[in-house]
Design an enzyme around this catalytic site. Sequence first.
Site, mmCIF file in Angstrom:
data_model
loop_
_atom_site.group_PDB
_atom_site.id
_atom_site.type_symbol
_atom_site.label_atom_id
_atom_site.label_comp_id
_atom_site.label_asym_id
_atom_site.label_seq_id
_atom_site.Cartn_x
_atom_site.Cartn_y
_atom_site.Cartn_z
ATOM 1 N N GLU A 41 0.846 -1.246 -0.234
ATOM 2 C CA GLU A 41 -0.137 0.489 0.439
ATOM 3 C C GLU A 41 0.716 0.768 -0.187
ATOM 4 O O GLU A 41 1.456 0.931 0.046
ATOM 5 C CB GLU A 41 -0.563 -0.042 0.775
ATOM 6 C CG GLU A 41 -0.469 0.160 2.804
ATOM 7 C CD GLU A 41 -0.771 0.371 4.369
ATOM 8 O OE1 GLU A 41 -1.863 1.970 3.632
ATOM 9 O OE2 GLU A 41 -1.602 0.065 4.324
ATOM 10 N N THR A 70 -3.682 5.282 4.087
ATOM 11 C CA THR A 70 -4.399 6.787 4.973
ATOM 12 C C THR A 70 -5.619 7.150 3.949
ATOM 13 O O THR A 70 -5.443 8.345 3.758
ATOM 14 C CB THR A 70 -3.275 7.398 5.309
ATOM 15 O OG1 THR A 70 -1.857 6.745 5.446
ATOM 16 C CG2 THR A 70 -3.454 8.737 6.154
ATOM 17 N N LYS A 130 -9.151 -3.400 9.697
ATOM 18 C CA LYS A 130 -7.431 -2.980 10.281
ATOM 19 C C LYS A 130 -8.031 -2.748 11.358
ATOM 20 O O LYS A 130 -7.846 -1.235 12.661
ATOM 21 C CB LYS A 130 -6.613 -1.890 9.733
ATOM 22 C CG LYS A 130 -5.858 -0.872 9.807
ATOM 23 C CD LYS A 130 -5.306 -0.165 9.331
ATOM 24 C CE LYS A 130 -4.110 1.064 9.410
ATOM 25 N NZ LYS A 130 -3.270 1.680 8.628
#
Length: 211
Positions: A41, A70, A130
């Site tokens: 990522e 993010t 997450k």
Amino acid sequence: MSEMLERLQREKIVAIFRGIEDRHADRAAEALLDGGIALMEVTMNTAGAAGMIGRWQDKYGERAGIGAGTVLDLDMAKEAVAAGARFLISPNLDETVVDYGLKHGVPVWPGVMTPTEIVRAWKAGAEAVKIFPMGTLGWKYLAEIRAPLDRIPMLATGGVDLDNLADYFKAGASAVGMGSKLVNLEWVRDGRFDLLEERARQFVEAAKAIG
């Protein structure tokens, strides 16, 4: 189960590229790929993130799953998906991002901490969540929340290293997300991509040994 979730549970490790300079990015990605890391990522607060995601999708898309991290809001989600991100990860839960991902066939793994947030994300359509910040919460916290919430795949992010990797998986993590412990920017700037590859290989082998 989506293809990316199946891949997440099989590969077990997501490499987080945060703040990497674009001129070093491709070499770093290739080092991790050569070391066996197949999920990467690029955080959206990295300069040129969208361009990097698009380029990596073209160059490495057949070997790796390239996603965006993010992803704080809907605008970021749209930018990441337009760039070619195969999955979206965030430190927070924004149901509009989850919904956007569902409508566009891009899995969203939102950041959550409490049992209430975890279930809320799951009900919103997130296939996995997450758990963040694990560096502060620790694997014992993960083990406690996994007991009643064992149906929800969890990506443990923050504080994971070679010494405690097994603890997180034994506590019930489906996978782990790792930034600086895996993508060491000092090594990158020094051109020590051999060290990146070796570190990646160590984590991959450790994860496979856990089973």
